[in-house]
Design a protein around this motif. Structure first.
Motif, PDB file in Angstrom:
ATOM      1  N   GLU A   1      -0.184   1.924 -21.490  1.00 41.29           N
ATOM      2  CA  GLU A   1      -0.072   3.368 -21.287  1.00 41.29           C
ATOM      3  C   GLU A   1       0.634   3.625 -19.954  1.00 41.29           C
ATOM      4  OE1 GLU A   1       0.413   6.892 -21.286  1.00 41.29           O
ATOM      5  OE2 GLU A   1      -0.740   6.318 -23.060  1.00 41.29           O
ATOM      6  N   PHE A   2       1.902   4.038 -20.017  1.00 39.76           N
ATOM      7  CA  PHE A   2       2.693   4.223 -18.800  1.00 39.76           C
ATOM      8  C   PHE A   2       2.111   5.287 -17.877  1.00 39.76           C
ATOM      9  CE2 PHE A   2       5.315   1.102 -20.134  1.00 39.76           C
ATOM     10  CZ  PHE A   2       6.647   1.130 -19.728  1.00 39.76           C
ATOM     11  N   GLY A   3       1.399   6.249 -18.446  1.00 40.27           N
ATOM     12  CA  GLY A   3       0.816   7.297 -17.626  1.00 40.27           C
ATOM     13  C   GLY A   3      -0.249   6.800 -16.670  1.00 40.27           C
ATOM     14  N   LEU A   4      -0.819   5.613 -16.961  1.00 40.21           N
ATOM     15  CA  LEU A   4      -1.831   5.051 -16.059  1.00 40.21           C
ATOM     16  C   LEU A   4      -1.212   4.385 -14.834  1.00 40.21           C
ATOM     17  CD1 LEU A   4      -4.289   3.450 -18.654  1.00 40.21           C
ATOM     18  CD2 LEU A   4      -4.610   5.563 -17.349  1.00 40.21           C
ATOM     19  N   ILE A   5       0.063   4.031 -14.907  1.00 37.38           N
ATOM     20  CA  ILE A   5       0.704   3.310 -13.807  1.00 37.38           C
ATOM     21  C   ILE A   5       0.722   4.135 -12.518  1.00 37.38           C
ATOM     22  CG2 ILE A   5       2.877   2.278 -12.995  1.00 37.38           C
ATOM     23  CD1 ILE A   5       3.360   1.340 -15.870  1.00 37.38           C
ATOM     24  N   PRO A   6       1.212   5.389 -12.531  1.00 42.21           N
ATOM     25  CA  PRO A   6       1.179   6.160 -11.275  1.00 42.21           C
ATOM     26  C   PRO A   6      -0.235   6.431 -10.774  1.00 42.21           C
ATOM     27  CG  PRO A   6       1.926   7.531 -13.122  1.00 42.21           C
ATOM     28  CD  PRO A   6       1.921   6.124 -13.592  1.00 42.21           C
ATOM     29  N   ILE A   7      -1.202   6.550 -11.681  1.00 38.78           N
ATOM     30  CA  ILE A   7      -2.589   6.753 -11.241  1.00 38.78           C
ATOM     31  C   ILE A   7      -3.096   5.514 -10.507  1.00 38.78           C
ATOM     32  CG2 ILE A   7      -4.933   7.289 -11.990  1.00 38.78           C
ATOM     33  CD1 ILE A   7      -2.924   9.554 -12.393  1.00 38.78           C
TER      34      ILE A   7
ATOM     35  N   VAL B   1       7.037   1.714   0.534  1.00 38.52           N
ATOM     36  CA  VAL B   1       8.277   0.923   0.472  1.00 38.52           C
ATOM     37  C   VAL B   1       8.088  -0.295  -0.430  1.00 38.52           C
ATOM     38  CG1 VAL B   1       9.860  -0.532   1.801  1.00 38.52           C
ATOM     39  CG2 VAL B   1       9.155   1.685   2.712  1.00 38.52           C
ATOM     40  N   MET B   2       6.980  -0.997  -0.266  1.00 33.19           N
ATOM     41  CA  MET B   2       6.703  -2.186  -1.076  1.00 33.19           C
ATOM     42  C   MET B   2       6.657  -1.835  -2.563  1.00 33.19           C
ATOM     43  SD  MET B   2       6.372  -5.100   0.499  1.00 33.19           S
ATOM     44  CE  MET B   2       5.423  -5.979  -0.738  1.00 33.19           C
ATOM     45  N   ILE B   3       5.897  -0.800  -2.894  1.00 31.69           N
ATOM     46  CA  ILE B   3       5.724  -0.434  -4.301  1.00 31.69           C
ATOM     47  C   ILE B   3       7.022   0.121  -4.888  1.00 31.69           C
ATOM     48  CG2 ILE B   3       4.485   1.110  -5.880  1.00 31.69           C
ATOM     49  CD1 ILE B   3       2.098   0.915  -3.880  1.00 31.69           C
ATOM     50  N   GLY B   4       7.696   0.984  -4.135  1.00 34.09           N
ATOM     51  CA  GLY B   4       8.912   1.603  -4.636  1.00 34.09           C
ATOM     52  C   GLY B   4      10.027   0.620  -4.913  1.00 34.09           C
ATOM     53  N   ASN B   5      10.094  -0.466  -4.124  1.00 30.26           N
ATOM     54  CA  ASN B   5      11.178  -1.439  -4.290  1.00 30.26           C
ATOM     55  C   ASN B   5      10.848  -2.542  -5.287  1.00 30.26           C
ATOM     56  OD1 ASN B   5      13.618  -1.125  -2.193  1.00 30.26           O
ATOM     57  ND2 ASN B   5      11.752  -0.355  -1.244  1.00 30.26           N
ATOM     58  N   GLU B   6       9.561  -2.811  -5.516  1.00 26.69           N
ATOM     59  CA  GLU B   6       9.184  -3.948  -6.362  1.00 26.69           C
ATOM     60  C   GLU B   6       8.655  -3.544  -7.734  1.00 26.69           C
ATOM     61  OE1 GLU B   6       9.928  -6.926  -5.425  1.00 26.69           O
ATOM     62  OE2 GLU B   6      10.537  -6.303  -3.411  1.00 26.69           O
TER      63      GLU B   6
ATOM     64  N   ILE C   1       1.492  -4.208  -6.752  1.00 24.66           N
ATOM     65  CA  ILE C   1       2.601  -4.664  -7.582  1.00 24.66           C
ATOM     66  C   ILE C   1       2.215  -5.894  -8.402  1.00 24.66           C
ATOM     67  CG2 ILE C   1       4.894  -5.722  -7.477  1.00 24.66           C
ATOM     68  CD1 ILE C   1       4.838  -2.687  -7.187  1.00 24.66           C
ATOM     69  N   ARG C   2       1.544  -6.844  -7.773  1.00 28.90           N
ATOM     70  CA  ARG C   2       1.166  -8.076  -8.490  1.00 28.90           C
ATOM     71  C   ARG C   2       0.177  -7.783  -9.613  1.00 28.90           C
ATOM     72  NH1 ARG C   2       1.038 -13.182  -4.257  1.00 28.90           N
ATOM     73  NH2 ARG C   2       3.280 -13.104  -3.781  1.00 28.90           N
ATOM     74  N   LEU C   3      -0.761  -6.893  -9.361  1.00 30.97           N
ATOM     75  CA  LEU C   3      -1.722  -6.545 -10.403  1.00 30.97           C
ATOM     76  C   LEU C   3      -1.036  -5.820 -11.557  1.00 30.97           C
ATOM     77  CD1 LEU C   3      -4.813  -5.421  -8.282  1.00 30.97           C
ATOM     78  CD2 LEU C   3      -4.655  -7.432  -9.768  1.00 30.97           C
ATOM     79  N   LEU C   4      -0.128  -4.901 -11.223  1.00 36.03           N
ATOM     80  CA  LEU C   4       0.585  -4.188 -12.285  1.00 36.03           C
ATOM     81  C   LEU C   4       1.446  -5.136 -13.115  1.00 36.03           C
ATOM     82  CD1 LEU C   4       1.744  -0.856 -10.564  1.00 36.03           C
ATOM     83  CD2 LEU C   4       0.135  -1.089 -12.454  1.00 36.03           C
ATOM     84  N   ASN C   5       2.092  -6.091 -12.450  1.00 40.38           N
ATOM     85  CA  ASN C   5       2.934  -7.054 -13.177  1.00 40.38           C
ATOM     86  C   ASN C   5       2.100  -7.983 -14.063  1.00 40.38           C
ATOM     87  OD1 ASN C   5       5.248  -6.005 -12.058  1.00 40.38           O
ATOM     88  ND2 ASN C   5       5.360  -7.520 -10.409  1.00 40.38           N
ATOM     89  N   ARG C   6       0.883  -8.291 -13.600  1.00 37.81           N
ATOM     90  CA  ARG C   6       0.034  -9.208 -14.365  1.00 37.81           C
ATOM     91  C   ARG C   6      -0.643  -8.487 -15.537  1.00 37.81           C
ATOM     92  NH1 ARG C   6      -2.401 -14.156 -13.424  1.00 37.81           N
ATOM     93  NH2 ARG C   6      -1.429 -14.229 -11.372  1.00 37.81           N
ATOM     94  N   ILE C   7      -1.152  -7.282 -15.278  1.00 33.23           N
ATOM     95  CA  ILE C   7      -1.912  -6.559 -16.306  1.00 33.23           C
ATOM     96  C   ILE C   7      -0.989  -5.946 -17.361  1.00 33.23           C
ATOM     97  CG2 ILE C   7      -3.474  -4.602 -16.695  1.00 33.23           C
ATOM     98  CD1 ILE C   7      -4.529  -5.090 -13.835  1.00 33.23           C
ATOM     99  N   LYS C   8       0.166  -5.418 -16.922  1.00 34.20           N
ATOM    100  CA  LYS C   8       1.150  -4.791 -17.828  1.00 34.20           C
ATOM    101  C   LYS C   8       0.503  -3.707 -18.682  1.00 34.20           C
ATOM    102  CE  LYS C   8       4.274  -8.732 -17.922  1.00 34.20           C
ATOM    103  NZ  LYS C   8       4.969  -9.767 -18.724  1.00 34.20           N
TER     104      LYS C   8
END
Length: 403
Positions: free
Chosen positions: A227-233, A262-267, A217-224
């Motif tokens: 391409e949304f398709g890369l997020i689930p990968i 649970v962590m990823i789904g909620n944050e 979650i922290r890496l996804l929030n920082r990198i942003k």
């Protein structure tokens, strides 16, 4: 050259065949839902039909089936975590936590003791058998509650969902320990050793799952990622690292998978919708693949021979062992109504999970494991038909439906 071509054709046929079986199962899903037939039975039925030699194709590989089944189970548990809100955990963690730990232990001991007097297994094998079928199945519980659109009083449905999502790790640990004890002649483990191993698996699995989900979650929030398709990968990669990293460090892979989910789904803030669709689809693929290959692994002629002997254990599990275990587990919760306890004790739905667990001793070569595997298959079928059908009328009879 011919050998290479033959291998290539075999690989192509396997890939084509599996894809065709899964596609057929998906096409049959909606009609089966209309008729009230669980998709589990559709996919397993397809595997049984095509894998027993009737079409000049025979599949029999316990090790590969166990590996695929376990990997699929990890995905299903992770996606269950992704779809679990912290609010529901806050409501259900006390009751659900006791049911998913003590409930599994009580069921194993009670049902194992009963089996000792009715089947031709020694006590350790009876306890192993009981551990295999001691947990409820998350996929079965989620799908039936969703298909019937049930919302129950006293958060009964939330407790059932939490129990089914979190009780597999304890059952898996018991299966692994008992399998090891049976194969290690003369070796025994006392309660303290088992308790320490259980604590290690839970703590390490929980910690790695939490840290893996937090890092993701922290890496996804920082990198942003643009391409949304890369997020689930990226989430998928983090899930695999968390799950198998936990196993490498001595933690429970299913606990790590669930908590990371649970962590990823909620944050998760960005790409939530595309990720939800991606992982729900992945969970369906995992279930379809698992059910089909389980069907391929079984041979109808061998199954029929163990059908009748499975009926009494199935009834004892549903009507005595599970209710006793649930009522013992609910002793600390005096405010829970009798109706709630009765409903939860009656709805101990089984699914593919016990069959996957039964493959572990079978692949390891435990004596009598093939017979056990066949009996577990019929216990699951009886549970799906009897307990799956009973959910709605029983909720109405106990006046648990929310108006």
């Amino acid at each position: 050259m011919n050998t290479e071509l033959g291998l290539q054709l075999t690989t192509e046929l396997v890939m084509f065949g599996m894809a065709a079986l899964i596609a057929l199962g998906i096409l049959l899903h909606q009609p089966s839902k209309t008729l009230g037939v669980p998709s589990l039975l559709i996919f397993i039925g397809i595997g049984l039909l095509f894998g027993n030699g009737e079409f000049n194709f025979v599949y029999d590989n316990l090790t590969l089936t166990s590996l695929i089944g376990t990997m699929a189970l990890n995905v299903i548990v992770f996606v269950g975590g992704l779809n679990t809100s912290k609010k529901s955990i806050a409501v259900a963690y006390k009751e659900g936590g006791i049911l998913s730990t003590l409930g599994v232990l009580f069921t194993t001991v009670i049902f194992g003791g009963m089996l000792y007097f009715i089947v031709d297994f020694d006590l350790l094998t009876c306890l192993l058998f009981a551990a295999v079928v001691s947990s409820t199945d998350a996929a079965a519980v989620f799908s039936i509650l969703e298909s019937k659109k049930l919302k129950l009083k006293e958060n009964t449905d939330t407790v059932l969902e939490f129990e089914s999502a979190t009780n597999d790790p304890v059952a898996l640990l018991l299966v692994a320990i008992l399998t090891e004890m049976i194969l290690s002649t003369g070796a025994t483990k006392n309660a303290a050793d088992i308790g320490l191993e259980l604590a290690q698996q839970i703590l390490v699995g929980g910690l790695i799952g939490y840290l893996g989900g937090l890092m993701c979650i922290r890496l996804l929030n920082r990198i942003k990622l643009e391409e949304f398709g890369l997020i689930p990968i990226f989430i998928l990669a983090c899930f695999v690292m968390s799950a198998y990293g936990s196993e490498l460090l001595g933690g429970n892979i299913l606990i790590a998978s669930y908590i990371a989910g649970v962590m990823i789904g909620n944050e998760l803030k960005r790409g939530k919708v595309v990720s939800r669709h991606f992982f729900n689809s992945l969970s369906w693929l995992a279930q379809a693949l698992m059910f089909v290959i389980l069907g391929l692994q079984f041979f109808p002629a061998a199954l029929v021979g163990d059908m009748l002997v499975a009926i009494l254990p199935a009834l004892l599990l549903m009507f005595i062992a599970r209710p006793l275990a649930i009522f013992l587990s609910y002793l600390p919760f005096r405010k829970a109504s009798l109706q709630k306890r009765l409903f939860i004790s009656a709805i101990g739905l089984k699914g593919a999970t016990p069959i996957v667990f039964a493959l572990i001793p079978a692949a390891a070569g435990v004596p009598g494991a093939q017979t056990m595997m066949h009996m577990v298959f019929f216990i699951v079928l009886i549970s799906v038909f009897v307990q799956g059908w009973a959910i709605d009328p029983l909720a109405k009879k106990l006046n648990l439906n929310q108006s």
